[in-house]
Scaffold this motif. Structure first.
Motif, short mmCIF file in Angstrom:
data_model
loop_
_atom_site.label_atom_id
_atom_site.label_comp_id
_atom_site.label_asym_id
_atom_site.label_seq_id
_atom_site.Cartn_x
_atom_site.Cartn_y
_atom_site.Cartn_z
N ARG A 8 7.53 31.31 -27.50
CA ARG A 8 7.65 29.85 -27.43
C ARG A 8 7.48 29.34 -25.99
O ARG A 8 6.78 28.37 -25.75
CB ARG A 8 8.99 29.40 -27.98
N ASN A 9 8.14 30.00 -25.02
CA ASN A 9 8.05 29.56 -23.62
C ASN A 9 6.62 29.69 -23.09
O ASN A 9 6.13 28.81 -22.37
CB ASN A 9 9.00 30.36 -22.73
N GLU A 12 4.54 26.91 -24.52
CA GLU A 12 4.87 25.64 -23.88
C GLU A 12 4.24 25.54 -22.49
O GLU A 12 3.71 24.49 -22.12
CB GLU A 12 6.40 25.47 -23.79
N ARG A 15 0.63 24.76 -23.01
CA ARG A 15 0.44 23.37 -23.43
C ARG A 15 0.47 22.43 -22.21
O ARG A 15 -0.33 21.50 -22.11
CB ARG A 15 1.51 22.97 -24.44
N LYS A 16 1.41 22.68 -21.29
CA LYS A 16 1.50 21.85 -20.08
C LYS A 16 0.23 22.00 -19.24
O LYS A 16 -0.30 21.01 -18.73
CB LYS A 16 2.72 22.24 -19.26
#
Length: 194
Positions: A8-9, A12, A15-16
């Motif tokens: 998940r990290n 993320e 995505r950023k």
């Protein structure tokens, strides 16, 4: 963003990164920003141990990123491949005893299930610099360390090994020295501290 092996990290973080690059793409409609973003994603994946990651993007002509419907939405597909464990380092140009001392000096620990260490170019460069510092501190001021090769010797378990070639060149020794203004310590006292 489409990928399956990342946590998940990691997703993320990607995505950023993509969001930052998409600002330039939306402002210009220039696909070179998408290529640049793909390269950045690949480098980030490699830093996480996915050295064979493949990144591709495709336009979704049914979705748009602006009101005028001139800039298509984009989907990034990431095939991470296998994650390589960093299993060990080898040295060319040193004895076995020196190899053990270098490994101890640079605090290298190979991958263990309880303490994972994954292959990355950044970590290889860090180790190379640590090995060079070891020789500089020993007085080999012209020493060089090169990355000889990265081996994937045990393909089934995806373990990576790095080989470093060391060229010490000349050993520099301090024969004499002077300290201007010193009236307290003798040269012998200073030599004992050094």
């Amino acid at each position: 963003l489409k990928t399956s092996k990342l946590n998940r990290n990691q997703k993320e973080n990607l995505r950023k990164l993509i969001k930052d690059e998409m600002v330039s793409y939306v402002a210009t409609n220039d696909v070179s920003y998408l290529e640049y973003a793909s390269g950045k994603i690949k480098r980030v994946c490699a830093s996480w141990g996915y050295k064979d990651a493949v990144v591709a993007w495709e336009k979704n002509e049914k979705e748009f990123l602006n009101k005028e419907k001139t800039i298509c939405a984009v989907k990034f597909n990431i095939e991470t491949g296998d994650r390589y464990k960093f299993a060990g380092i080898n040295f060319v140009g040193v004895t076995e005893d020196e190899k053990k001392e270098i490994i101890r000096s640079i605090n290298f620990e190979p991958h263990k299930n309880s303490a994972p260490v994954y292959y990355s170019d950044n970590y290889i460069d860090f180790l190379k610099n640590q090995v060079l510092q070891y020789f500089l501190q020993k007085g080999f001021l012209e020493a060089s360390v090169s990355i000889d090769k990265i081996e994937n010797e045990i393909i089934s378990s995806k373990e990576a090994f790095a080989s470093f070639t060391i060229d010490r060149k000349k050993l520099f020794l301090v024969e004499t020295f002077e300290i201007d203004g010193n009236k307290i310590f003798s040269k012998d006292d200073i030599l004992q501290v050094i």
